[in-house]
Design a protein around this motif. Sequence first.
Motif, PDB file in Angstrom:
ATOM      1  N   ARG A 222       0.824  -1.205   0.000  1.00  0.00           N
ATOM      2  CA  ARG A 222       0.000   0.000   0.000  1.00  0.00           C
ATOM      3  C   ARG A 222       0.859   1.257   0.000  1.00  0.00           C
ATOM      4  O   ARG A 222       0.552   2.228  -0.686  1.00  0.00           O
ATOM      5  N   ASP A 223       1.933   1.255   0.769  1.00  0.00           N
ATOM      6  CA  ASP A 223       2.805   2.422   0.886  1.00  0.00           C
ATOM      7  C   ASP A 223       4.211   2.021   0.456  1.00  0.00           C
ATOM      8  O   ASP A 223       5.009   1.541   1.252  1.00  0.00           O
ATOM      9  N   TYR A 224       4.530   2.230  -0.832  1.00  0.00           N
ATOM     10  CA  TYR A 224       5.831   1.818  -1.358  1.00  0.00           C
ATOM     11  C   TYR A 224       6.977   2.579  -0.702  1.00  0.00           C
ATOM     12  O   TYR A 224       8.032   2.001  -0.424  1.00  0.00           O
ATOM     13  N   GLN A 225       6.807   3.870  -0.446  1.00  0.00           N
ATOM     14  CA  GLN A 225       7.871   4.667   0.149  1.00  0.00           C
ATOM     15  C   GLN A 225       8.262   4.105   1.521  1.00  0.00           C
ATOM     16  O   GLN A 225       9.446   4.007   1.849  1.00  0.00           O
ATOM     17  N   LYS A 226       7.263   3.733   2.311  1.00  0.00           N
ATOM     18  CA  LYS A 226       7.538   3.154   3.630  1.00  0.00           C
ATOM     19  C   LYS A 226       8.208   1.793   3.479  1.00  0.00           C
ATOM     20  O   LYS A 226       9.145   1.466   4.213  1.00  0.00           O
ATOM     21  N   TRP A 227       7.708   0.985   2.528  1.00  0.00           N
ATOM     22  CA  TRP A 227       8.286  -0.341   2.294  1.00  0.00           C
ATOM     23  C   TRP A 227       9.761  -0.209   1.915  1.00  0.00           C
ATOM     24  O   TRP A 227      10.612  -0.936   2.438  1.00  0.00           O
ATOM     25  N   ARG A 228      10.073   0.718   1.023  1.00  0.00           N
ATOM     26  CA  ARG A 228      11.461   0.914   0.595  1.00  0.00           C
ATOM     27  C   ARG A 228      12.327   1.398   1.756  1.00  0.00           C
ATOM     28  O   ARG A 228      13.456   0.942   1.929  1.00  0.00           O
ATOM     29  N   ARG A 229      11.779   2.303   2.556  1.00  0.00           N
ATOM     30  CA  ARG A 229      12.523   2.815   3.705  1.00  0.00           C
ATOM     31  C   ARG A 229      12.839   1.683   4.688  1.00  0.00           C
ATOM     32  O   ARG A 229      13.952   1.577   5.196  1.00  0.00           O
ATOM     33  N   ASP A 230      11.850   0.831   4.938  1.00  0.00           N
ATOM     34  CA  ASP A 230      12.063  -0.305   5.846  1.00  0.00           C
ATOM     35  C   ASP A 230      13.090  -1.279   5.261  1.00  0.00           C
ATOM     36  O   ASP A 230      13.949  -1.813   5.987  1.00  0.00           O
ATOM     37  N   HIS A 231      13.016  -1.531   3.960  1.00  0.00           N
ATOM     38  CA  HIS A 231      13.953  -2.441   3.308  1.00  0.00           C
ATOM     39  C   HIS A 231      15.382  -1.913   3.407  1.00  0.00           C
ATOM     40  O   HIS A 231      16.314  -2.663   3.741  1.00  0.00           O
ATOM     41  N   LEU A 232      15.557  -0.628   3.147  1.00  0.00           N
ATOM     42  CA  LEU A 232      16.897  -0.042   3.183  1.00  0.00           C
ATOM     43  C   LEU A 232      17.425   0.102   4.608  1.00  0.00           C
ATOM     44  O   LEU A 232      18.585   0.457   4.812  1.00  0.00           O
TER      45      LEU A 232
END
Length: 206
Positions: A123-133
């Motif tokens: 749902r929130d790609y920006q948050k997903w990417r931040r968590d991944h990084l």
Amino acid sequence: GVVVHASGKTLGNSHVLSLRASSVQPDTGQIESTQPEADEPQTTDIIPAAAPRTEQPALLHIDSVIDAFTTPVVIFDADGNLKQFNTAYCSLWQLDANWLRQGVNERAIIDHLHTKGRLPVVRDYQKWRRDHLGAYSLTAPREESWHLPDGRSITVVAAPATRDGGVIYVFEDVTEHLRLQSTNKSLNNVQRETLNALSEIGRAHV
């Protein structure tokens, strides 16, 4: 199916890249480690860390080593810049090796895969990417499961690359294992229902 565990650290002038694989038995779902027994010698790939001062130590000259792995592997330095990858990594994510050799940043790779629809739908790609990084702050290996739009399921293991930072990612396509697990579960359910039905019939005729 295979579950891959990875860890990386620096010892003196060498970088230790350790990969441990465990096989998953399709009939029982149990995991059996492929590590040697206690009385057998254990080996680890040790890569010389000698490198020019302008480069990240412990991340150079190991292309031939990781490219021999059939498991997809990629290594980024502390700044998130791509340092090493193997052919299996390119194949898994359908990436152009020539583009990767330019030393692209992991954020650029993630954004590219997202644009191509090759990452989990969130749902929130920006948050997903931040968590991944957030993997760049890891002090121990982290394992995740990614379910992709094309139906594949990927296990992603992230581990610290060196004492100076960076990340090693190891990927494993576990789609077939999950399919077999689901099939076995369905068969077990059918067998259980059949036995229950036969038991009911038997009690009715007693």
